[in-house]
Enzyme design. Sequence first.
Site, PDB file in Angstrom:
ATOM      1  CD  GLU A   1      -0.967   0.501   3.715  1.00 43.82           C
ATOM      2  OE1 GLU A   1      -1.498   1.626   3.591  1.00 43.82           O
ATOM      3  OE2 GLU A   1      -1.009  -0.153   4.779  1.00 43.82           O
TER       4      GLU A   1
ATOM      5  CE  LYS B   1      -6.597   6.969   6.162  1.00 43.99           C
ATOM      6  NZ  LYS B   1      -6.833   7.239   7.586  1.00 43.99           N
TER       7      LYS B   1
ATOM      8  CB  VAL C   1      -5.588  -1.916   4.395  1.00 37.92           C
ATOM      9  CG1 VAL C   1      -6.033  -3.362   4.276  1.00 37.92           C
ATOM     10  CG2 VAL C   1      -4.239  -1.823   5.106  1.00 37.92           C
TER      11      VAL C   1
ATOM     12  CG  ASP D   1     -13.055   6.211  13.572  1.00 40.11           C
ATOM     13  OD1 ASP D   1     -12.988   5.496  12.541  1.00 40.11           O
ATOM     14  OD2 ASP D   1     -12.204   7.065  13.853  1.00 40.11           O
TER      15      ASP D   1
ATOM     16  CB  SER E   1     -10.721   0.966   9.669  1.00 38.82           C
ATOM     17  OG  SER E   1     -10.124   0.942   8.390  1.00 38.82           O
TER      18      SER E   1
ATOM     19  CG  ASP F   1      -8.286  -0.735   6.306  1.00 34.30           C
ATOM     20  OD1 ASP F   1      -8.522  -0.107   5.259  1.00 34.30           O
ATOM     21  OD2 ASP F   1      -7.269  -0.538   7.015  1.00 34.30           O
TER      22      ASP F   1
ATOM     23  CE  LYS G   1       0.927   1.559  14.778  1.00 33.47           C
ATOM     24  NZ  LYS G   1       0.753   1.649  13.338  1.00 33.47           N
TER      25      LYS G   1
HETATM   26  N1  PSU Z   1      -2.364   1.174  10.803  1.00 35.24           N
HETATM   27  C1  PSU Z   1      -1.020   1.206  10.892  1.00 35.24           C
HETATM   28  N2  PSU Z   1      -0.296   1.863   9.940  1.00 35.24           N
HETATM   29  C2  PSU Z   1      -0.897   2.476   8.875  1.00 35.24           C
HETATM   30  C3  PSU Z   1      -2.323   2.410   8.775  1.00 35.24           C
HETATM   31  C4  PSU Z   1      -2.998   1.755   9.764  1.00 35.24           C
HETATM   32  O1  PSU Z   1      -0.478   0.649  11.827  1.00 35.24           O
HETATM   33  O2  PSU Z   1      -0.209   3.072   8.016  1.00 35.24           O
HETATM   34  C5  PSU Z   1      -3.005   3.016   7.596  1.00 35.24           C
HETATM   35  C6  PSU Z   1      -3.353   1.928   6.564  1.00 35.24           C
HETATM   36  O3  PSU Z   1      -3.263   2.487   5.263  1.00 35.24           O
HETATM   37  C7  PSU Z   1      -4.815   1.624   6.871  1.00 35.24           C
HETATM   38  C8  PSU Z   1      -5.320   2.990   7.261  1.00 35.24           C
HETATM   39  O4  PSU Z   1      -5.528   1.086   5.795  1.00 35.24           O
HETATM   40  O5  PSU Z   1      -4.248   3.571   8.001  1.00 35.24           O
HETATM   41  C9  PSU Z   1      -6.581   2.915   8.087  1.00 35.24           C
HETATM   42  O6  PSU Z   1      -7.117   4.182   8.196  1.00 35.24           O
HETATM   43  P1  PSU Z   1      -8.602   4.365   8.777  1.00 35.24           P
HETATM   44  O7  PSU Z   1      -8.486   3.916  10.199  1.00 35.24           O
HETATM   45  O8  PSU Z   1      -8.886   5.814   8.611  1.00 35.24           O
HETATM   46  O9  PSU Z   1      -9.473   3.455   7.956  1.00 35.24           O
HETATM   47 MN    MN Z   2     -12.004   5.918  10.617  1.00 37.48          MN
END
Ligand code: PSU
Ligand code: MN
Length: 323
Positions: free
Chosen positions: A40, A102, A122, A154, A156, A158, A175
């Site tokens: 990614e 992003k 992702v 919230d 993700s 993903d 994480k």
């Molecule tokens: N978690 C990590 N490192 C990252 C990301 C998540 O430890 O770089 C990035 C990845 O690209 C993941 C995105 O898809 O953050 C998720 O963002 P959100 O929570 O806004 O969906």
């Molecule tokens: Mn989010």
Amino acid sequence: MIHDMEKSNPLNSRVLNSYIDLSEEVADALSENKPVVSLESTIISHGMPYPKNVETAIKVEEMIRNNNAVPATIAIIGGRIKIGLSSKELEYFGNKGTAIPKVSRRDLPLIISHKDDGATTVAATMICSSLANITVFATGGIGGVHRNAQQTMDISSDLEEFTKTPVLVVCAGAKAILDLNLTMEYLETKGIPVFCYQTDELPAFYTRKSGIKAPFRVESASEIADIWNTKEKLGIKGGFIVANPVPEKYSMDEKIINDAIDKAIAEMNMLGIKGKETTPYLLDKIQKITEGESLESNIGLVLNNAKLASKIAIDLKSVSCSD
Ligand code: PSU
Ligand code: MN
């Protein structure tokens, strides 16, 4: 190498050709049915500071090549889906950093139709991988259910992507900026398996342990490839997650990292940061609080994931050839 005229077009569709540019290395690998591992670009422009982000992106690609697979870093440039980036393009993404939007599932059509640049998350990288018939994707951490999601909602995108898109993602777990218990419940509800590699506990990115029991433990890349092929033959849609613990050498002290995470979340709430800014803000803040120790851990685990992903990509090719 097969002569260009004779080489079959790996995309095999006029529609895809009008949106996707494969690098020569990736196009050759796909048309010759070699193992490919996608990567990614949000991790480059939003996940790590410059210039370590570019150095890491290059090292991860090298790790995949050294393990006999072909890397395919994915990003949107001028509205084109680029699969396989040049070193100039990697530098561009790393240097521009968070100035590049992003891009997740919801953002893809707009960014492409406006001919903009975008760093793929992702979810978006899974979509682009699948369009190019790439099954294995390596990254650091995936998004999940955030702490206090009961109020903020919230979660993700993903996670939802795994219900739709047939890509196998190798990560180091999620994480602890997330609520790991809620993330695991969500994945269970959605029918998304998490295979924990050679461990009985869910790895938590910077640490090998989370206190959460692994839903499934797997021992080898070939076992993972077999499970993938079985899923495909059964016609079960979507992808799955392989959680590979950070190598001992790069794992962090649990108290240090959890204190840093708590501090970062408290500051984020004070500043009122929300939505897609949440994850990049927390990653950056944690790196600053731990004075770079978390960055070294992050780099170590991504390289380790690239290695396992290469092995799985190779085994997927050999298993599917033998039946
Ligand atoms: N978690 C990590 N490192 C990252 C990301 C998540 O430890 O770089 C990035 C990845 O690209 C993941 C995105 O898809 O953050 C998720 O963002 P959100 O929570 O806004 O969906
Ligand atoms: Mn989010």
